[in-house]
Design a protein around this motif. Structure first.
Motif, mmCIF file in Angstrom:
data_model
loop_
_atom_site.group_PDB
_atom_site.id
_atom_site.type_symbol
_atom_site.label_atom_id
_atom_site.label_comp_id
_atom_site.label_asym_id
_atom_site.label_seq_id
_atom_site.Cartn_x
_atom_site.Cartn_y
_atom_site.Cartn_z
ATOM 1 N N GLY A 93 0.864 -1.225 -0.031
ATOM 2 C CA GLY A 93 -0.053 0.052 0.137
ATOM 3 C C GLY A 93 0.813 1.379 0.020
ATOM 4 O O GLY A 93 0.290 2.273 -0.080
ATOM 5 N N ARG A 94 2.000 1.077 -0.361
ATOM 6 C CA ARG A 94 3.137 2.277 -0.377
ATOM 7 C C ARG A 94 3.026 2.709 -1.533
ATOM 8 O O ARG A 94 4.025 2.646 -2.383
ATOM 9 C CB ARG A 94 4.346 2.115 0.122
ATOM 10 C CG ARG A 94 4.325 1.665 1.843
ATOM 11 C CD ARG A 94 5.758 0.947 2.176
ATOM 12 N NE ARG A 94 6.553 1.862 2.038
ATOM 13 C CZ ARG A 94 8.066 1.546 2.049
ATOM 14 N NH1 ARG A 94 8.268 0.406 2.720
ATOM 15 N NH2 ARG A 94 8.974 2.407 1.875
ATOM 16 N N ILE A 95 2.128 3.322 -2.301
ATOM 17 C CA ILE A 95 1.691 3.951 -3.507
ATOM 18 C C ILE A 95 2.517 4.669 -4.214
ATOM 19 O O ILE A 95 3.358 4.740 -5.055
ATOM 20 C CB ILE A 95 0.285 3.975 -3.842
ATOM 21 C CG1 ILE A 95 -0.412 2.554 -3.463
ATOM 22 C CG2 ILE A 95 -0.001 4.429 -5.255
ATOM 23 C CD1 ILE A 95 -0.143 1.391 -4.052
ATOM 24 N N GLU A 96 2.827 5.963 -3.303
ATOM 25 C CA GLU A 96 3.969 6.892 -3.632
ATOM 26 C C GLU A 96 5.195 6.513 -3.777
ATOM 27 O O GLU A 96 5.925 6.736 -4.809
ATOM 28 C CB GLU A 96 3.758 8.167 -2.669
ATOM 29 C CG GLU A 96 2.467 8.919 -2.865
ATOM 30 C CD GLU A 96 1.963 9.414 -4.269
ATOM 31 O OE1 GLU A 96 3.303 9.979 -5.066
ATOM 32 O OE2 GLU A 96 0.884 9.224 -4.769
ATOM 33 N N ASP A 97 5.527 5.651 -2.923
ATOM 34 C CA ASP A 97 6.946 4.953 -2.839
ATOM 35 C C ASP A 97 7.163 4.132 -4.306
ATOM 36 O O ASP A 97 8.087 3.759 -4.906
ATOM 37 C CB ASP A 97 7.563 3.896 -1.789
ATOM 38 C CG ASP A 97 7.525 5.063 -0.651
ATOM 39 O OD1 ASP A 97 7.885 6.344 -0.692
ATOM 40 O OD2 ASP A 97 7.209 4.480 0.513
#
Length: 174
Positions: A93-97
Protein backbone atom coordinates in the motif's frame (compact mmCIF):
# COMPACT_ATOMS: atom_id res chain seq x y z
CA UNK A 1 28.04 -23.78 -13.01
CA UNK A 2 26.74 -20.36 -11.97
CA UNK A 3 24.51 -19.98 -15.04
CA UNK A 4 23.02 -23.45 -14.55
CA UNK A 5 22.34 -22.63 -10.89
CA UNK A 6 20.60 -19.39 -11.91
CA UNK A 7 18.48 -21.22 -14.47
CA UNK A 8 17.54 -23.78 -11.83
CA UNK A 9 16.46 -20.97 -9.47
CA UNK A 10 14.28 -19.45 -12.20
CA UNK A 11 12.68 -22.77 -13.09
CA UNK A 12 11.94 -23.58 -9.44
CA UNK A 13 10.26 -20.18 -9.01
CA UNK A 14 8.23 -20.67 -12.19
CA UNK A 15 7.13 -24.07 -10.89
CA UNK A 16 5.84 -22.48 -7.69
CA UNK A 17 8.64 -23.81 -5.50
CA UNK A 18 9.66 -20.45 -4.07
CA UNK A 19 11.54 -21.73 -0.98
CA UNK A 20 13.66 -24.04 -3.17
CA UNK A 21 14.20 -21.20 -5.63
CA UNK A 22 15.35 -18.90 -2.84
CA UNK A 23 17.82 -21.49 -1.55
CA UNK A 24 19.18 -22.04 -5.06
CA UNK A 25 19.65 -18.33 -5.68
CA UNK A 26 21.30 -17.92 -2.26
CA UNK A 27 23.81 -20.61 -3.28
CA UNK A 28 24.32 -18.70 -6.53
CA UNK A 29 25.33 -15.54 -4.67
CA UNK A 30 28.33 -17.36 -3.20
CA UNK A 31 29.26 -18.82 -6.61
CA UNK A 32 28.89 -15.58 -8.57
CA UNK A 33 32.00 -14.84 -10.63
CA UNK A 34 31.47 -11.09 -10.40
CA UNK A 35 29.39 -8.22 -9.03
CA UNK A 36 26.93 -8.25 -11.93
CA UNK A 37 26.15 -11.92 -11.48
CA UNK A 38 25.88 -11.58 -7.69
CA UNK A 39 23.40 -8.73 -8.17
CA UNK A 40 21.25 -10.93 -10.43
CA UNK A 41 21.32 -13.71 -7.84
CA UNK A 42 20.19 -11.27 -5.14
CA UNK A 43 17.31 -10.21 -7.40
CA UNK A 44 16.37 -13.87 -7.83
CA UNK A 45 16.21 -14.30 -4.05
CA UNK A 46 14.01 -11.18 -3.79
CA UNK A 47 11.66 -12.48 -6.48
CA UNK A 48 11.15 -15.70 -4.56
CA UNK A 49 10.68 -13.88 -1.27
CA UNK A 50 8.04 -11.66 -2.88
CA UNK A 51 5.97 -14.75 -3.71
CA UNK A 52 5.94 -15.96 -0.10
CA UNK A 53 5.46 -12.47 1.40
CA UNK A 54 8.92 -12.15 2.94
CA UNK A 55 9.06 -8.49 2.03
CA UNK A 56 11.74 -7.30 4.47
CA UNK A 57 14.18 -9.98 3.33
CA UNK A 58 13.37 -9.15 -0.28
CA UNK A 59 14.14 -5.46 0.31
CA UNK A 60 17.46 -6.43 1.94
CA UNK A 61 18.45 -8.46 -1.11
CA UNK A 62 17.42 -5.66 -3.47
CA UNK A 63 19.54 -3.24 -1.45
CA UNK A 64 22.52 -5.60 -1.74
CA UNK A 65 21.92 -5.99 -5.48
CA UNK A 66 21.62 -2.23 -5.94
CA UNK A 67 24.89 -1.62 -4.10
CA UNK A 68 26.64 -4.03 -6.47
CA UNK A 69 24.96 -2.66 -9.61
CA UNK A 70 25.69 0.93 -8.60
CA UNK A 71 29.33 0.00 -7.96
CA UNK A 72 29.80 -1.25 -11.52
CA UNK A 73 27.47 1.30 -13.18
CA UNK A 74 24.98 -1.31 -14.42
CA UNK A 75 21.89 0.76 -15.28
CA UNK A 76 19.99 -2.20 -16.75
CA UNK A 77 20.28 -4.20 -13.54
CA UNK A 78 19.34 -1.13 -11.52
CA UNK A 79 16.20 -0.86 -13.67
CA UNK A 80 15.27 -4.45 -12.80
CA UNK A 81 15.93 -3.76 -9.12
CA UNK A 82 13.78 -0.62 -9.10
CA UNK A 83 10.99 -2.49 -10.90
CA UNK A 84 11.07 -5.30 -8.33
CA UNK A 85 11.13 -2.74 -5.52
CA UNK A 86 7.98 -1.15 -6.98
CA UNK A 87 6.34 -4.57 -7.15
CA UNK A 88 7.13 -5.13 -3.47
CA UNK A 89 5.83 -1.71 -2.42
CA UNK A 90 2.52 -2.09 -4.29
CA UNK A 91 0.93 -4.80 -2.08
CA UNK A 92 2.18 -2.96 1.01
CA UNK A 93 0.00 0.00 0.00
CA UNK A 94 3.01 2.31 -0.30
CA UNK A 95 1.77 3.69 -3.60
CA UNK A 96 3.78 6.93 -3.74
CA UNK A 97 6.96 4.93 -3.07
CA UNK A 98 5.81 2.42 -5.69
CA UNK A 99 5.35 5.23 -8.23
CA UNK A 100 8.80 6.55 -7.42
CA UNK A 101 10.40 3.10 -7.81
CA UNK A 102 8.74 2.46 -11.17
CA UNK A 103 9.66 5.96 -12.39
CA UNK A 104 13.24 5.24 -11.42
CA UNK A 105 13.05 1.86 -13.19
CA UNK A 106 11.88 3.60 -16.35
CA UNK A 107 14.71 6.14 -16.17
CA UNK A 108 17.35 3.44 -15.64
CA UNK A 109 15.91 1.26 -18.40
CA UNK A 110 15.88 4.09 -20.91
CA UNK A 111 19.41 5.17 -19.93
CA UNK A 112 20.60 1.59 -20.48
CA UNK A 113 18.55 1.12 -23.67
CA UNK A 114 16.98 -1.98 -22.12
CA UNK A 115 13.57 -2.28 -23.80
CA UNK A 116 12.24 -5.18 -21.71
CA UNK A 117 12.87 -3.35 -18.44
CA UNK A 118 11.33 -0.22 -20.00
CA UNK A 119 8.18 -2.16 -20.89
CA UNK A 120 7.99 -3.66 -17.38
CA UNK A 121 8.37 -0.23 -15.80
CA UNK A 122 5.58 1.19 -17.98
CA UNK A 123 3.27 -1.58 -16.73
CA UNK A 124 4.28 -0.85 -13.15
CA UNK A 125 3.52 2.84 -13.64
CA UNK A 126 0.16 1.89 -15.12
CA UNK A 127 -0.68 -0.19 -12.03
CA UNK A 128 0.48 2.44 -9.54
CA UNK A 129 -1.43 5.22 -11.27
CA UNK A 130 -4.52 3.03 -11.55
CA UNK A 131 -4.64 2.35 -7.82
CA UNK A 132 -4.06 6.06 -7.22
CA UNK A 133 -7.16 6.83 -9.36
CA UNK A 134 -5.11 8.58 -12.05
CA UNK A 135 -6.99 6.79 -14.80
CA UNK A 136 -5.91 8.86 -17.81
CA UNK A 137 -2.26 8.57 -16.80
CA UNK A 138 -2.69 4.88 -16.05
CA UNK A 139 -4.28 4.27 -19.45
CA UNK A 140 -1.44 6.08 -21.21
CA UNK A 141 1.18 3.92 -19.45
CA UNK A 142 -0.68 0.66 -20.05
CA UNK A 143 -1.23 1.51 -23.73
CA UNK A 144 2.44 2.36 -24.23
CA UNK A 145 3.47 -0.78 -22.33
CA UNK A 146 1.31 -3.07 -24.46
CA UNK A 147 2.34 -1.41 -27.74
CA UNK A 148 6.07 -1.71 -26.95
CA UNK A 149 5.66 -5.25 -25.63
CA UNK A 150 3.87 -6.26 -28.83
CA UNK A 151 6.43 -4.50 -31.02
CA UNK A 152 9.36 -6.28 -29.35
CA UNK A 153 7.76 -9.69 -28.81
CA UNK A 154 7.44 -9.56 -25.01
CA UNK A 155 4.25 -11.62 -25.05
CA UNK A 156 4.26 -12.40 -21.31
CA UNK A 157 4.30 -8.68 -20.47
CA UNK A 158 1.74 -7.85 -23.17
CA UNK A 159 -0.68 -10.47 -21.86
CA UNK A 160 -0.24 -9.30 -18.27
CA UNK A 161 -1.08 -5.68 -19.13
CA UNK A 162 -3.58 -5.91 -22.00
CA UNK A 163 -6.62 -6.52 -19.75
CA UNK A 164 -5.79 -3.32 -17.88
CA UNK A 165 -5.92 -1.32 -21.12
CA UNK A 166 -9.46 -2.59 -21.63
CA UNK A 167 -10.49 -2.17 -18.00
CA UNK A 168 -9.20 1.40 -17.68
CA UNK A 169 -10.71 2.27 -21.08
CA UNK A 170 -14.07 1.07 -19.79
CA UNK A 171 -13.71 3.12 -16.60
CA UNK A 172 -12.92 6.16 -18.71
CA UNK A 173 -16.12 5.58 -20.71
CA UNK A 174 -14.27 4.67 -23.89
Amino acid sequence: RFEIQMLKGEMLRQLGRAPDSIATYEDSIAQAPGASQAALAHIGVAQGMRIIDQFEGAFDHLDAADDLAREIGDQATRAGIAFMRGNLLFPLGRIEDCLQAHTQALEFARAAGHIEHEVEALGGLGDANYVNARLHTSHRYFTECVALARQHGFTRIEIANLPMVAWVSMLLGD
